[in-house]
Design a protein around this motif. Structure first.
Motif, PDB file in Angstrom:
ATOM      1  N   GLN A  11       0.566  -0.976   0.022  1.00 14.64           N
ATOM      2  CA  GLN A  11       0.431   0.235   0.234  1.00 14.64           C
ATOM      3  C   GLN A  11       1.251   1.508   0.170  1.00 14.64           C
ATOM      4  O   GLN A  11       1.740   1.589   0.302  1.00 14.64           O
ATOM      5  CB  GLN A  11      -1.064   0.072   1.220  1.00 14.64           C
ATOM      6  CG  GLN A  11      -1.803   0.989   1.603  1.00 14.64           C
ATOM      7  CD  GLN A  11      -3.181   1.345   2.728  1.00 14.64           C
ATOM      8  OE1 GLN A  11      -2.153   0.366   3.514  1.00 14.64           O
ATOM      9  NE2 GLN A  11      -3.891   1.647   2.236  1.00 14.64           N
ATOM     10  N   GLU A  12      -0.003   2.474  -0.390  1.00 14.75           N
ATOM     11  CA  GLU A  12       1.246   3.849  -0.706  1.00 14.75           C
ATOM     12  C   GLU A  12       1.240   4.195   0.647  1.00 14.75           C
ATOM     13  O   GLU A  12      -0.323   4.172   1.090  1.00 14.75           O
ATOM     14  CB  GLU A  12       0.740   3.913  -2.216  1.00 14.75           C
ATOM     15  CG  GLU A  12       1.514   5.527  -1.850  1.00 14.75           C
ATOM     16  CD  GLU A  12       0.855   6.864  -3.078  1.00 14.75           C
ATOM     17  OE1 GLU A  12       1.388   7.737  -2.677  1.00 14.75           O
ATOM     18  OE2 GLU A  12      -0.095   6.036  -3.897  1.00 14.75           O
ATOM     19  N   VAL A  18       8.223  10.625  -3.657  1.00 14.07           N
ATOM     20  CA  VAL A  18       8.199  10.975  -4.834  1.00 14.07           C
ATOM     21  C   VAL A  18       9.187  12.001  -5.024  1.00 14.07           C
ATOM     22  O   VAL A  18       9.204  13.301  -4.922  1.00 14.07           O
ATOM     23  CB  VAL A  18       6.861  10.784  -5.291  1.00 14.07           C
ATOM     24  CG1 VAL A  18       6.666  10.351  -6.687  1.00 14.07           C
ATOM     25  CG2 VAL A  18       6.244   9.757  -4.194  1.00 14.07           C
ATOM     26  N   GLY A  19       9.866  11.830  -6.398  1.00 10.92           N
ATOM     27  CA  GLY A  19      10.438  12.808  -7.046  1.00 10.92           C
ATOM     28  C   GLY A  19       9.371  13.924  -7.402  1.00 10.92           C
ATOM     29  O   GLY A  19       8.315  13.575  -8.662  1.00 10.92           O
ATOM     30  N   ILE A  20       9.948  15.351  -8.060  1.00 10.22           N
ATOM     31  CA  ILE A  20       9.588  16.303  -8.464  1.00 10.22           C
ATOM     32  C   ILE A  20       9.504  16.024 -10.079  1.00 10.22           C
ATOM     33  O   ILE A  20      10.460  16.006 -10.603  1.00 10.22           O
ATOM     34  CB  ILE A  20       9.492  17.817  -8.593  1.00 10.22           C
ATOM     35  CG1 ILE A  20       9.331  17.664  -6.356  1.00 10.22           C
ATOM     36  CG2 ILE A  20       8.999  18.739  -8.861  1.00 10.22           C
ATOM     37  CD1 ILE A  20       9.758  19.034  -5.632  1.00 10.22           C
ATOM     38  N   GLY A  49      -5.864  16.426  -4.912  1.00  8.61           N
ATOM     39  CA  GLY A  49      -4.578  15.580  -4.483  1.00  8.61           C
ATOM     40  C   GLY A  49      -5.128  14.752  -3.849  1.00  8.61           C
ATOM     41  O   GLY A  49      -6.129  14.720  -3.255  1.00  8.61           O
ATOM     42  N   THR A  50      -4.356  13.537  -3.048  1.00  7.64           N
ATOM     43  CA  THR A  50      -4.871  11.869  -3.025  1.00  7.64           C
ATOM     44  C   THR A  50      -4.394  11.279  -2.144  1.00  7.64           C
ATOM     45  O   THR A  50      -5.019  10.700  -0.973  1.00  7.64           O
ATOM     46  CB  THR A  50      -4.165  11.206  -3.925  1.00  7.64           C
ATOM     47  OG1 THR A  50      -2.533  10.916  -4.056  1.00  7.64           O
ATOM     48  CG2 THR A  50      -5.248  10.856  -5.356  1.00  7.64           C
ATOM     49  N   SER A  51      -3.133  12.217  -1.443  1.00  3.82           N
ATOM     50  CA  SER A  51      -2.817  12.278  -0.112  1.00  3.82           C
ATOM     51  C   SER A  51      -3.823  12.806   1.437  1.00  3.82           C
ATOM     52  O   SER A  51      -4.499  13.757   0.796  1.00  3.82           O
ATOM     53  CB  SER A  51      -2.227  13.260   0.750  1.00  3.82           C
ATOM     54  OG  SER A  51      -1.697  14.216   0.504  1.00  3.82           O
ATOM     55  N   PRO A 123       4.538  16.005  -4.283  1.00  4.60           N
ATOM     56  CA  PRO A 123       4.499  15.137  -5.457  1.00  4.60           C
ATOM     57  C   PRO A 123       3.643  13.864  -5.633  1.00  4.60           C
ATOM     58  O   PRO A 123       4.292  13.580  -4.124  1.00  4.60           O
ATOM     59  CB  PRO A 123       5.666  15.050  -6.595  1.00  4.60           C
ATOM     60  CG  PRO A 123       6.970  14.698  -5.067  1.00  4.60           C
ATOM     61  CD  PRO A 123       5.561  16.051  -4.344  1.00  4.60           C
ATOM     62  N   GLN A 124       2.922  13.325  -5.919  1.00  2.00           N
ATOM     63  CA  GLN A 124       2.251  12.322  -5.760  1.00  2.00           C
ATOM     64  C   GLN A 124       2.938  10.982  -6.564  1.00  2.00           C
ATOM     65  O   GLN A 124       3.511  11.386  -7.629  1.00  2.00           O
ATOM     66  CB  GLN A 124       0.933  12.250  -6.037  1.00  2.00           C
ATOM     67  CG  GLN A 124       0.374  13.746  -5.075  1.00  2.00           C
ATOM     68  CD  GLN A 124      -1.462  13.396  -5.743  1.00  2.00           C
ATOM     69  OE1 GLN A 124      -1.783  14.074  -4.606  1.00  2.00           O
ATOM     70  NE2 GLN A 124      -1.609  12.866  -7.250  1.00  2.00           N
ATOM     71  N   ALA A 125       3.299   9.809  -6.171  1.00  2.00           N
ATOM     72  CA  ALA A 125       3.291   8.719  -6.718  1.00  2.00           C
ATOM     73  C   ALA A 125       2.078   8.312  -8.272  1.00  2.00           C
ATOM     74  O   ALA A 125       2.984   7.917  -9.406  1.00  2.00           O
ATOM     75  CB  ALA A 125       3.422   7.683  -6.110  1.00  2.00           C
TER      76      ALA A 125
END
Length: 393
Positions: A11-12, A18-20, A49-51, A123-125
């Motif tokens: 699971q993330e 995560v790189g920009i 965003g997803t976080s 940044p998101q994966a």
């Protein structure tokens, strides 16, 4: 097996770095444009965003917007977001934010409030960014980005609480009392008293667009909603809970009525002499106060007894928020108006104040209202201070 379940390697994690992406500016431009265009809470949250942090931040901001009746919200990406500056891989993106307030909070619904805001973006994966926090870059932070917002209206007043606000004192009741106190002294007073009650001093500094060091001594300040521009209809009182909540009820009410006088007489941005603006506000705030003079003017009278009586009327520099002996300066300005009120009555004092606020030169206003020159006023005030200091222990 227990270790595997605890770590959940499939699971993330929000903590994963995560790189920009190389096209960060174009992605952020599109993302903030989409945030501007979102028409529902669900759209706004999904675009942020997803976080978990992004979703929580977006829900809070949207609900604050709704509470304030915010309209025409626009977020325009300017720069940044392309270089990580924290170990978690997040970066800062500068965004110009504009919006209009709804009439739910007693302010103009036509003024566009603008601020330069720094958003924390991660940044998101799966691509894109999570927008997780906001802080002012230049000017004041929009209230709807400051925290949870609740609005309470009552007769003649509006209180906007941020993250619960100052819970030590009944701000709503005190705001209504301040509105009534100004009306008793200044006939024909119109408009609502809008009070912003943050939960922390840091929030207060951000909301007024000032460094923390410059607000540490201030219990409250009257300012435009965005800290710049606007009209008198966009004026609010912002409390500093670190100072305001430590006051007793009487002292806090004096502060709030003082600031309400500024607000309701359009004193923000005036070119009038500082001692006139501040002295009159205390004249109204202390008009019906029953405290002894030793309480209301104890600091300046102590200065007089110590041989440090002022030799001139207070200047703008004397009212510097970071200056030493600020309390005595305010008291000395109030004593000018207390003396004038005793000798000439409220009506002539109000006429004088309104004339100065209307850009009548000070010497002309003094002559018309009281038949005094600046030199004569100064001499009479110094004598009044000396007499008061000798009779008050």
């Amino acid at each position: 097996m227990a270790l595997l379940v605890w770590q959940r390697p499939w699971q993330e994690s929000d903590d994963a770095v995560v790189g920009i992406p190389a096209d960060a500016p174009s992605q952020l431009t599109a993302q903030f444009r989409a945030l501007s265009e979102a028409g529902t809470e669900a759209e706004f949250v999904a675009t942020a965003g997803t976080s978990r942090d992004a979703k929580a931040f977006a829900r809070q901001a949207w609900r604050a917007r709704e509470a304030l009746g915010a309209q025409a919200v626009e977020l325009r990406y300017v720069s940044g977001g392309d270089v990580a500056d924290r170990a978690d891989g997040s970066a800062q993106a500068t965004v110009d934010v504009s919006w209009r307030a709804g009439d739910e909070i007693g302010l103009s619904d036509t003024t566009v409030h603008t601020s330069s805001v720094v958003f924390r973006v991660a940044p998101q994966a799966d691509g894109g960014f999570s927008v997780i926090a906001a802080a002012p870059r230049e000017g004041a932070l929009p209230i709807w980005l400051a925290g949870d917002v609740a609005v309470e209206r009552s007769s003649g007043s509006v209180v906007i609480r941020v993250d619960g606000g100052d819970e030590a004192l009944p701000v709503e009741t005190m705001a209504t009392a301040a509105r009534a106190a100004v009306a008793r002294v200044v006939p024909g007073t119109k408009g609502d008293v809008t009070v912003v009650s943050p939960h922390t001093q840091t929030q207060m500094a951000r909301l007024v667009g000032q460094p923390l060091e410059q607000v540490r001594q201030i219990a409250a300040v009257t300012t435009r909603l965005d800290g710049r521009g606007g009209t008198s209809a966009d004026t609010v009182i912002v409390l500093n809970p670190t100072v305001f909540s430590t006051m007793d009820r009487r002292a806090a009410q004096v502060v709030l009525t003082h600031e309400a006088t500024h607000l309701l007489t359009d004193a923000v941005g005036t070119r009038a002499e500082s001692w006139v603006v501040e002295g009159f506000a205390d004249f109204v705030a202390l008009h019906d106060d029953s405290a002894a003079l030793a309480v209301s003017a104890g600091q300046i009278l102590a200065e007089v007894r110590a041989g440090r009586a002022p030799t001139r009327l207070p200047t703008a520099a004397d009212f510097d928020a970071e200056g030493h002996g600020l309390g005595a300066v305010y008291e000395s300005a109030w004593m000018i108006f207390r003396m004038l009120g005793e000798r000439y009555g409220d009506a002539r004092v109000v006429d004088f104040y309104e004339a100065v606020m209307a850009d009548t030169p000070l010497d002309s206003a003094l002559a018309t209202s009281f038949g005094l020159t600046v030199a004569e006023l100064t001499a009479e005030w110094r004598a009044y201070l000396a007499k008061s200091a000798s009779t008050v222990s």
